[in-house]
Structures are given as structure tokens and as C-alpha cells.
Design a protein around this motif. Structure first.
Motif, PDB file in Angstrom:
ATOM      1  N   THR A  26      45.484  42.155  32.751  1.00  0.00           N
ATOM      2  CA  THR A  26      44.257  42.880  33.086  1.00  0.00           C
ATOM      3  C   THR A  26      43.486  43.291  31.835  1.00  0.00           C
ATOM      4  O   THR A  26      42.270  43.126  31.757  1.00  0.00           O
ATOM      5  N   GLN A  27      44.174  43.806  30.835  1.00  0.00           N
ATOM      6  CA  GLN A  27      43.518  44.220  29.603  1.00  0.00           C
ATOM      7  C   GLN A  27      42.788  43.041  28.954  1.00  0.00           C
ATOM      8  O   GLN A  27      41.631  43.169  28.531  1.00  0.00           O
ATOM      9  N   LEU A  28      43.450  41.904  28.901  1.00  0.00           N
ATOM     10  CA  LEU A  28      42.858  40.693  28.342  1.00  0.00           C
ATOM     11  C   LEU A  28      41.593  40.315  29.103  1.00  0.00           C
ATOM     12  O   LEU A  28      40.550  40.030  28.508  1.00  0.00           O
ATOM     13  N   LEU A  29      41.658  40.321  30.430  1.00  0.00           N
ATOM     14  CA  LEU A  29      40.508  39.916  31.239  1.00  0.00           C
ATOM     15  C   LEU A  29      39.348  40.896  31.140  1.00  0.00           C
ATOM     16  O   LEU A  29      38.183  40.485  31.073  1.00  0.00           O
ATOM     17  N   VAL A  30      39.646  42.182  31.114  1.00  0.00           N
ATOM     18  CA  VAL A  30      38.585  43.183  30.991  1.00  0.00           C
ATOM     19  C   VAL A  30      37.861  43.007  29.657  1.00  0.00           C
ATOM     20  O   VAL A  30      36.622  42.974  29.602  1.00  0.00           O
ATOM     21  N   LEU A  31      38.610  42.869  28.585  1.00  0.00           N
ATOM     22  CA  LEU A  31      37.977  42.670  27.282  1.00  0.00           C
ATOM     23  C   LEU A  31      37.180  41.372  27.234  1.00  0.00           C
ATOM     24  O   LEU A  31      36.081  41.327  26.672  1.00  0.00           O
ATOM     25  N   TYR A  32      37.717  40.322  27.835  1.00  0.00           N
ATOM     26  CA  TYR A  32      36.997  39.046  27.869  1.00  0.00           C
ATOM     27  C   TYR A  32      35.659  39.203  28.598  1.00  0.00           C
ATOM     28  O   TYR A  32      34.614  38.771  28.097  1.00  0.00           O
ATOM     29  N   LEU A  33      35.689  39.811  29.778  1.00  0.00           N
ATOM     30  CA  LEU A  33      34.455  39.980  30.540  1.00  0.00           C
ATOM     31  C   LEU A  33      33.447  40.840  29.781  1.00  0.00           C
ATOM     32  O   LEU A  33      32.248  40.541  29.774  1.00  0.00           O
ATOM     33  N   LEU A  34      33.931  41.885  29.125  1.00  0.00           N
ATOM     34  CA  LEU A  34      33.024  42.743  28.362  1.00  0.00           C
ATOM     35  C   LEU A  34      32.505  42.056  27.096  1.00  0.00           C
ATOM     36  O   LEU A  34      31.480  42.453  26.556  1.00  0.00           O
ATOM     37  N   SER A  35      33.190  41.011  26.657  1.00  0.00           N
ATOM     38  CA  SER A  35      32.684  40.249  25.512  1.00  0.00           C
ATOM     39  C   SER A  35      31.493  39.387  25.915  1.00  0.00           C
ATOM     40  O   SER A  35      30.717  38.958  25.057  1.00  0.00           O
ATOM     41  N   LYS A  36      31.332  39.156  27.206  1.00  0.00           N
ATOM     42  CA  LYS A  36      30.220  38.354  27.718  1.00  0.00           C
ATOM     43  C   LYS A  36      28.979  39.202  27.988  1.00  0.00           C
ATOM     44  O   LYS A  36      27.870  38.762  27.774  1.00  0.00           O
ATOM     45  N   ARG A  37      29.203  40.434  28.494  1.00  0.00           N
ATOM     46  CA  ARG A  37      28.085  41.336  28.775  1.00  0.00           C
ATOM     47  C   ARG A  37      28.631  42.713  29.099  1.00  0.00           C
ATOM     48  O   ARG A  37      29.806  42.854  29.443  1.00  0.00           O
ATOM     49  N   GLU A  38      27.784  43.725  29.004  1.00  0.00           N
ATOM     50  CA  GLU A  38      28.221  45.070  29.374  1.00  0.00           C
ATOM     51  C   GLU A  38      28.321  45.142  30.896  1.00  0.00           C
ATOM     52  O   GLU A  38      27.575  44.487  31.616  1.00  0.00           O
ATOM     53  N   MET A  39      29.288  45.907  31.365  1.00  0.00           N
ATOM     54  CA  MET A  39      29.567  45.996  32.796  1.00  0.00           C
ATOM     55  C   MET A  39      30.105  47.382  33.125  1.00  0.00           C
ATOM     56  O   MET A  39      30.594  48.081  32.246  1.00  0.00           O
ATOM     57  N   TYR A  40      30.059  47.735  34.405  1.00  0.00           N
ATOM     58  CA  TYR A  40      30.710  48.946  34.888  1.00  0.00           C
ATOM     59  C   TYR A  40      31.950  48.538  35.677  1.00  0.00           C
ATOM     60  O   TYR A  40      32.155  47.349  35.956  1.00  0.00           O
ATOM     61  N   ALA A  41      32.803  49.504  36.007  1.00  0.00           N
ATOM     62  CA  ALA A  41      34.136  49.206  36.546  1.00  0.00           C
ATOM     63  C   ALA A  41      34.090  48.291  37.770  1.00  0.00           C
ATOM     64  O   ALA A  41      34.776  47.265  37.819  1.00  0.00           O
ATOM     65  N   TYR A  42      33.292  48.647  38.770  1.00  0.00           N
ATOM     66  CA  TYR A  42      33.271  47.832  39.984  1.00  0.00           C
ATOM     67  C   TYR A  42      32.738  46.441  39.702  1.00  0.00           C
ATOM     68  O   TYR A  42      33.183  45.455  40.293  1.00  0.00           O
ATOM     69  N   ASP A  43      31.816  46.336  38.777  1.00  0.00           N
ATOM     70  CA  ASP A  43      31.272  45.036  38.384  1.00  0.00           C
ATOM     71  C   ASP A  43      32.371  44.147  37.794  1.00  0.00           C
ATOM     72  O   ASP A  43      32.430  42.950  38.054  1.00  0.00           O
ATOM     73  N   ILE A  44      33.254  44.736  37.000  1.00  0.00           N
ATOM     74  CA  ILE A  44      34.372  43.999  36.402  1.00  0.00           C
ATOM     75  C   ILE A  44      35.302  43.485  37.502  1.00  0.00           C
ATOM     76  O   ILE A  44      35.709  42.316  37.497  1.00  0.00           O
ATOM     77  N   ILE A  45      35.624  44.347  38.449  1.00  0.00           N
ATOM     78  CA  ILE A  45      36.504  43.955  39.559  1.00  0.00           C
ATOM     79  C   ILE A  45      35.869  42.838  40.371  1.00  0.00           C
ATOM     80  O   ILE A  45      36.508  41.828  40.689  1.00  0.00           O
ATOM     81  N   ARG A  46      34.602  42.993  40.687  1.00  0.00           N
ATOM     82  CA  ARG A  46      33.878  41.993  41.495  1.00  0.00           C
ATOM     83  C   ARG A  46      33.778  40.659  40.759  1.00  0.00           C
ATOM     84  O   ARG A  46      33.976  39.594  41.346  1.00  0.00           O
ATOM     85  N   GLU A  47      33.503  40.702  39.470  1.00  0.00           N
ATOM     86  CA  GLU A  47      33.389  39.477  38.670  1.00  0.00           C
ATOM     87  C   GLU A  47      34.731  38.744  38.590  1.00  0.00           C
ATOM     88  O   GLU A  47      34.785  37.516  38.675  1.00  0.00           O
ATOM     89  N   THR A  48      35.799  39.493  38.443  1.00  0.00           N
ATOM     90  CA  THR A  48      37.139  38.890  38.393  1.00  0.00           C
ATOM     91  C   THR A  48      37.447  38.181  39.704  1.00  0.00           C
ATOM     92  O   THR A  48      37.951  37.051  39.703  1.00  0.00           O
ATOM     93  N   LEU A  49      37.142  38.826  40.824  1.00  0.00           N
ATOM     94  CA  LEU A  49      37.348  38.193  42.131  1.00  0.00           C
ATOM     95  C   LEU A  49      36.528  36.918  42.255  1.00  0.00           C
ATOM     96  O   LEU A  49      37.022  35.881  42.696  1.00  0.00           O
ATOM     97  N   SER A  50      35.287  36.991  41.861  1.00  0.00           N
ATOM     98  CA  SER A  50      34.398  35.840  41.970  1.00  0.00           C
ATOM     99  C   SER A  50      34.884  34.669  41.120  1.00  0.00           C
ATOM    100  O   SER A  50      34.968  33.533  41.593  1.00  0.00           O
ATOM    101  N   LEU A  51      35.219  34.931  39.875  1.00  0.00           N
ATOM    102  CA  LEU A  51      35.643  33.862  38.963  1.00  0.00           C
ATOM    103  C   LEU A  51      36.996  33.266  39.336  1.00  0.00           C
ATOM    104  O   LEU A  51      37.295  32.139  38.958  1.00  0.00           O
ATOM    105  N   SER A  52      37.806  34.019  40.073  1.00  0.00           N
ATOM    106  CA  SER A  52      39.137  33.529  40.453  1.00  0.00           C
ATOM    107  C   SER A  52      39.183  33.043  41.907  1.00  0.00           C
ATOM    108  O   SER A  52      40.263  32.839  42.448  1.00  0.00           O
ATOM    109  N   ASN A  53      38.030  32.857  42.517  1.00  0.00           N
ATOM    110  CA  ASN A  53      37.968  32.457  43.936  1.00  0.00           C
ATOM    111  C   ASN A  53      38.773  33.406  44.814  1.00  0.00           C
ATOM    112  O   ASN A  53      39.522  32.988  45.685  1.00  0.00           O
ATOM    113  N   ASN A  54      38.633  34.697  44.559  1.00  0.00           N
ATOM    114  CA  ASN A  54      39.282  35.772  45.317  1.00  0.00           C
ATOM    115  C   ASN A  54      40.805  35.783  45.226  1.00  0.00           C
ATOM    116  O   ASN A  54      41.471  36.349  46.079  1.00  0.00           O
TER     117      ASN A  54
END
Length: 126
Positions: A26-54
């Protein structure tokens, strides 16, 4: 009766395996997503679901965000009030966070390559 217990035990073990895997990544993925753009918590969760096909359902990450911020790997970049009057805190990765992300990524690749070699043999990884 024994079969039901065995199936339940197997499900519990699989669930535990998945929980430990998520805890480790989780730490790795959160940092990776934040390296792409700034996000808020729910946005991070939603993006992870989307990129992993739920498939990758990230646990609540507020404690992790607090820890990453305390370690100065991320910082709050702005606050917005949503339409339903909830405060959204946006995070961005710091330079120190980018360095840490690179180290985590290297470690993840090295370990996952090693596990793949053990499970699938070298010919699968070339």
C-alpha cells in the motif's frame, strides 16, 4: 464437518495472505500515485480500484497518509470543501518521498522477480 472447516481455514489463510500483501504494498502504491499527481484519500482508493480492475481494494489509508506525512515523504498541498461540505485534503509527494519511492520500487521488483523465478522458472521471466 471436517471439509467445511478445511474450506473455511483455506479461505482464512488466503484472506490473510492478501491482507499481508496489501499491507506490504500500500505504501508503495500510494507514493506511486502521488508521484503522478496530487490526490486526496478517497481519490487514491478510487484510482487504485480503477487501475486494478477492482481487484486491489485498498484498506483505509488515513493512518498511512499521516505516517507518510510525519516521515516527510508527502505533504498537504491544499484543502478544498466538497459539495457536501466535507474537507478534502490533497497530498503531494516530496523530493524525499520520490527517493523513498525509488528505493521501494527497486526492492519490490527485486523481490517479486525472485518469487516469480521460484514459482515459474527463469524462462518465464526473460
Amino acid at each position: 464437518m471436517k471439509k467445511e472447516h478445511s474450506e473455511s481455514s483455506t479461505r482464512d489463510n488466503i484472506h490473510n495472505f492478501e491482507a499481508q500483501f496489501k499491507k506490504s504494498t500500500t505504501q508503495l502504491l500510494v507514493l506511486y500515485l502521488l508521484s503522478k499527481r496530487e490526490m486526496y484519500a478517497y481519490d487514491i482508493i478510487r484510482e487504485t480500484l480503477s487501475l486494478s480492475n477492482n481487484v486491489y481494494r485498498m484498506p483505509l489509508i488515513y493512518n498511512l497518509l499521516d505516517k507518510l506525512e510525519a516521515d516527510t515523504y508527502i505533504t498537504q498541498s491544499r484543502r478544498e470543501i466538497s459539495d457536501n461540505n466535507r474537507v478534502r485534503i490533497y497530498y503531494k509527494i516530496t523530493e524525499k518521498g520520490v527517493q523513498y519511492l525509488n528505493e521501494l520500487t527497486d526492492s519490490y521488483v527485486r523481490l517479486s522477480d525472485s518469487v516469480n523465478k521460484i514459482l515459474f522458472g527463469e524462462e518465464e521471466n526473460q
